[in-house]
Design a protein around this motif. Sequence first.
Motif, PDB file in Angstrom:
ATOM      1  N   PRO A   1       3.670  18.388  -8.621  1.00 12.03           N
ATOM      2  CA  PRO A   1       3.750  18.988  -7.287  1.00 12.03           C
ATOM      3  C   PRO A   1       5.049  19.769  -7.140  1.00 12.03           C
ATOM      4  CG  PRO A   1       4.321  16.659  -7.196  1.00 12.03           C
ATOM      5  CD  PRO A   1       3.850  16.924  -8.602  1.00 12.03           C
ATOM      6  N   THR A   2       5.126  20.635  -6.149  1.00 13.76           N
ATOM      7  CA  THR A   2       6.397  21.279  -5.821  1.00 13.76           C
ATOM      8  C   THR A   2       7.254  20.287  -5.047  1.00 13.76           C
ATOM      9  OG1 THR A   2       5.628  22.112  -3.688  1.00 13.76           O
ATOM     10  CG2 THR A   2       5.230  23.502  -5.635  1.00 13.76           C
ATOM     11  N   MET A   3       8.551  20.566  -4.953  1.00 12.51           N
ATOM     12  CA  MET A   3       9.410  19.674  -4.169  1.00 12.51           C
ATOM     13  C   MET A   3       9.046  19.722  -2.693  1.00 12.51           C
ATOM     14  SD  MET A   3      11.292  17.684  -5.902  1.00 12.51           S
ATOM     15  CE  MET A   3      11.890  16.959  -4.388  1.00 12.51           C
ATOM     16  N   MET A   4       8.529  20.842  -2.215  1.00 20.22           N
ATOM     17  CA  MET A   4       8.091  20.910  -0.822  1.00 20.22           C
ATOM     18  C   MET A   4       6.945  19.947  -0.581  1.00 20.22           C
ATOM     19  SD  MET A   4       8.766  22.326   2.058  1.00 20.22           S
ATOM     20  CE  MET A   4       9.682  23.800   1.659  1.00 20.22           C
ATOM     21  N   GLN A   5       5.994  19.891  -1.509  1.00 22.61           N
ATOM     22  CA  GLN A   5       4.876  18.957  -1.380  1.00 22.61           C
ATOM     23  C   GLN A   5       5.366  17.510  -1.447  1.00 22.61           C
ATOM     24  OE1 GLN A   5       2.697  20.548  -4.708  1.00 22.61           O
ATOM     25  NE2 GLN A   5       1.220  21.630  -3.407  1.00 22.61           N
ATOM     26  N   VAL A   6       6.284  17.236  -2.382  1.00 22.44           N
ATOM     27  CA  VAL A   6       6.845  15.887  -2.512  1.00 22.44           C
ATOM     28  C   VAL A   6       7.546  15.487  -1.228  1.00 22.44           C
ATOM     29  CG1 VAL A   6       8.559  14.480  -3.718  1.00 22.44           C
ATOM     30  CG2 VAL A   6       7.107  16.052  -5.012  1.00 22.44           C
ATOM     31  N   ALA A   7       8.371  16.391  -0.706  1.00 25.97           N
ATOM     32  CA  ALA A   7       9.145  16.090   0.499  1.00 25.97           C
ATOM     33  C   ALA A   7       8.234  15.844   1.703  1.00 25.97           C
ATOM     34  CB  ALA A   7      10.125  17.235   0.788  1.00 25.97           C
ATOM     35  N   MET A   8       7.179  16.636   1.807  1.00 26.35           N
ATOM     36  CA  MET A   8       6.248  16.454   2.916  1.00 26.35           C
ATOM     37  C   MET A   8       5.548  15.095   2.833  1.00 26.35           C
ATOM     38  SD  MET A   8       6.245  18.808   5.186  1.00 26.35           S
ATOM     39  CE  MET A   8       4.751  18.242   5.976  1.00 26.35           C
ATOM     40  N   GLU A   9       5.125  14.703   1.639  1.00 25.75           N
ATOM     41  CA  GLU A   9       4.435  13.422   1.478  1.00 25.75           C
ATOM     42  C   GLU A   9       5.354  12.254   1.819  1.00 25.75           C
ATOM     43  OE1 GLU A   9       2.084  12.835  -2.056  1.00 25.75           O
ATOM     44  OE2 GLU A   9       1.703  14.987  -2.238  1.00 25.75           O
ATOM     45  N   LEU A  10       6.600  12.336   1.369  1.00 22.31           N
ATOM     46  CA  LEU A  10       7.547  11.255   1.662  1.00 22.31           C
ATOM     47  C   LEU A  10       7.906  11.224   3.143  1.00 22.31           C
ATOM     48  CD1 LEU A  10       9.891  11.490  -1.449  1.00 22.31           C
ATOM     49  CD2 LEU A  10       8.254   9.671  -0.933  1.00 22.31           C
ATOM     50  N   ALA A  11       8.038  12.397   3.750  1.00 21.65           N
ATOM     51  CA  ALA A  11       8.352  12.445   5.185  1.00 21.65           C
ATOM     52  C   ALA A  11       7.210  11.859   6.012  1.00 21.65           C
ATOM     53  CB  ALA A  11       8.636  13.887   5.607  1.00 21.65           C
TER      54      ALA A  11
ATOM     55  N   VAL B   1       4.460   5.140  -5.924  1.00 24.39           N
ATOM     56  CA  VAL B   1       4.238   4.956  -7.368  1.00 24.39           C
ATOM     57  C   VAL B   1       3.409   6.109  -7.913  1.00 24.39           C
ATOM     58  CG1 VAL B   1       2.990   3.573  -9.080  1.00 24.39           C
ATOM     59  CG2 VAL B   1       4.501   2.456  -7.429  1.00 24.39           C
ATOM     60  N   ASN B   2       2.317   6.432  -7.238  1.00 21.83           N
ATOM     61  CA  ASN B   2       1.442   7.508  -7.699  1.00 21.83           C
ATOM     62  C   ASN B   2       2.115   8.872  -7.586  1.00 21.83           C
ATOM     63  OD1 ASN B   2      -0.728   5.800  -8.376  1.00 21.83           O
ATOM     64  ND2 ASN B   2      -1.426   5.734  -6.241  1.00 21.83           N
ATOM     65  N   LEU B   3       2.934   9.050  -6.545  1.00 25.16           N
ATOM     66  CA  LEU B   3       3.685  10.298  -6.396  1.00 25.16           C
ATOM     67  C   LEU B   3       4.683  10.462  -7.543  1.00 25.16           C
ATOM     68  CD1 LEU B   3       4.480  12.827  -4.791  1.00 25.16           C
ATOM     69  CD2 LEU B   3       6.008  11.381  -3.426  1.00 25.16           C
ATOM     70  N   ALA B   4       5.363   9.372  -7.893  1.00 28.24           N
ATOM     71  CA  ALA B   4       6.318   9.417  -9.006  1.00 28.24           C
ATOM     72  C   ALA B   4       5.617   9.807 -10.301  1.00 28.24           C
ATOM     73  CB  ALA B   4       7.008   8.061  -9.160  1.00 28.24           C
ATOM     74  N   LYS B   5       4.430   9.254 -10.541  1.00 26.96           N
ATOM     75  CA  LYS B   5       3.695   9.589 -11.758  1.00 26.96           C
ATOM     76  C   LYS B   5       3.304  11.056 -11.784  1.00 26.96           C
ATOM     77  CE  LYS B   5       1.878   5.017 -12.984  1.00 26.96           C
ATOM     78  NZ  LYS B   5       0.684   4.220 -13.338  1.00 26.96           N
ATOM     79  N   ARG B   6       2.961  11.617 -10.637  1.00 29.47           N
ATOM     80  CA  ARG B   6       2.627  13.041 -10.580  1.00 29.47           C
ATOM     81  C   ARG B   6       3.864  13.895 -10.872  1.00 29.47           C
ATOM     82  NH1 ARG B   6       0.829  13.082  -4.798  1.00 29.47           N
ATOM     83  NH2 ARG B   6       0.988  15.350  -5.005  1.00 29.47           N
ATOM     84  N   CYS B   7       5.017  13.474 -10.361  1.00 30.93           N
ATOM     85  CA  CYS B   7       6.262  14.205 -10.628  1.00 30.93           C
ATOM     86  C   CYS B   7       6.627  14.169 -12.112  1.00 30.93           C
ATOM     87  CB  CYS B   7       7.414  13.604  -9.824  1.00 30.93           C
ATOM     88  SG  CYS B   7       7.323  13.863  -8.032  1.00 30.93           S
ATOM     89  N   LEU B   8       6.218  13.103 -12.800  1.00 30.34           N
ATOM     90  CA  LEU B   8       6.592  12.900 -14.195  1.00 30.34           C
ATOM     91  C   LEU B   8       5.527  13.386 -15.176  1.00 30.34           C
ATOM     92  CD1 LEU B   8       8.059   9.295 -13.797  1.00 30.34           C
ATOM     93  CD2 LEU B   8       9.361  11.399 -14.192  1.00 30.34           C
TER      94      LEU B   8
ATOM     95  N   GLU C   1       0.832  -1.210   0.000  1.00 25.57           N
ATOM     96  CA  GLU C   1       0.000   0.000   0.000  1.00 25.57           C
ATOM     97  C   GLU C   1       0.865   1.258   0.000  1.00 25.57           C
ATOM     98  OE1 GLU C   1      -3.233   2.278   2.873  1.00 25.57           O
ATOM     99  OE2 GLU C   1      -2.974   0.101   3.065  1.00 25.57           O
ATOM    100  N   ASP C   2       1.924   1.246   0.823  1.00 26.05           N
ATOM    101  CA  ASP C   2       2.812   2.400   0.898  1.00 26.05           C
ATOM    102  C   ASP C   2       3.635   2.546  -0.387  1.00 26.05           C
ATOM    103  OD1 ASP C   2       1.975   2.902   3.514  1.00 26.05           O
ATOM    104  OD2 ASP C   2       3.453   1.502   4.329  1.00 26.05           O
ATOM    105  N   ILE C   3       4.034   1.426  -0.963  1.00 23.15           N
ATOM    106  CA  ILE C   3       4.768   1.463  -2.228  1.00 23.15           C
ATOM    107  C   ILE C   3       3.898   2.090  -3.315  1.00 23.15           C
ATOM    108  CG2 ILE C   3       5.744   0.024  -4.072  1.00 23.15           C
ATOM    109  CD1 ILE C   3       6.654  -1.925  -1.834  1.00 23.15           C
TER     110      ILE C   3
END
Length: 329
Positions: A280-290, A265-272, A259-261
Amino acid sequence: MRKLDSSQKKQLKDATDNFDEDRVIGKGGQGTVYKGMLSDGKLVAVKRSSSLDENQWKEFINEVIILSHVNHRNVVKLIGCCLETKTLHLVYEFIPNGTLSDLIHSPNKEFRVTWEIRLRIASEVAGAIAYLHSSSSAPIYHRDIKSSNILLDHKYVAKVCDFGISRSISIDQTHVTTCVRGTFGYLDPQYFLSNQFSEKSDVYSFGVVLVEILTGQKPTRVTLDDATSLVMQFINITDNSALYEMLDPILLGSNHMIEDIMVVVNLAKRCLHSEGAVRPTMMQVAMELACLSKKIRANVAAASSEENISDPSIDFFSTITNIDESCSF
């Protein structure tokens, strides 16, 4: 960071056995990197220019200027420089465990690169890039985010490196117009077509790194027939069965993490995403991963009485927001 005098330049020769070939730990467009040991026993990495090419000289100067304004635990530290002789030298802290690219693509059979380790590294790198974009004295575009520019220290903590083509911008700038530079396979398609690099171009490159982390595969694969883009294959997948076939088999062994993976996966697709404005901004990406990393640590703590491993990327966010309030599991 300090400027080296003539006696200290001699120390670099001594530290690297006169830049002996056996001391080489890396080679790139800017020159050769040597492992050295100073007289006090401190290990360093010494980047030495290989020619007097004007563009190379400018990149050395640029790296000094950029890193002199950066202070983040997940960005490599520049200790000293020598820019007055025909051969230019930059001296960095020594980072012993190679690169993220080495870890993923040339794995050590004795060291299992688990999902928890991969996620922590991704979170650290995202935090560093978010810092460059929004928390340093002036916003910085890295412009060459890739797995081989992410070093790993003795605890496998990530250190972003190689700022030769990075650009510092004014706060009101939205992009820089420049000749296309970077690494094939990581380049933002919009930047490639328009010559306009924005913070979302770094986001795209980081998305490629996420795909590497997820699949264990290189961004481009050249066969006798053609060159295949890992990113295009990844973003065009529509069903989970095909996605599972792409994922690194090591990750599929962690059924409780699927589920976490999939979140990553979905975050990577949004970045691409093909349109930078939608990414997303890198701040949003970093917050989601954190937040995801925090959740996994909480689950590990609940399942085991072993001491919890801290995530250094959280320290960055604790200065700008209350992560407990922004994360929901």
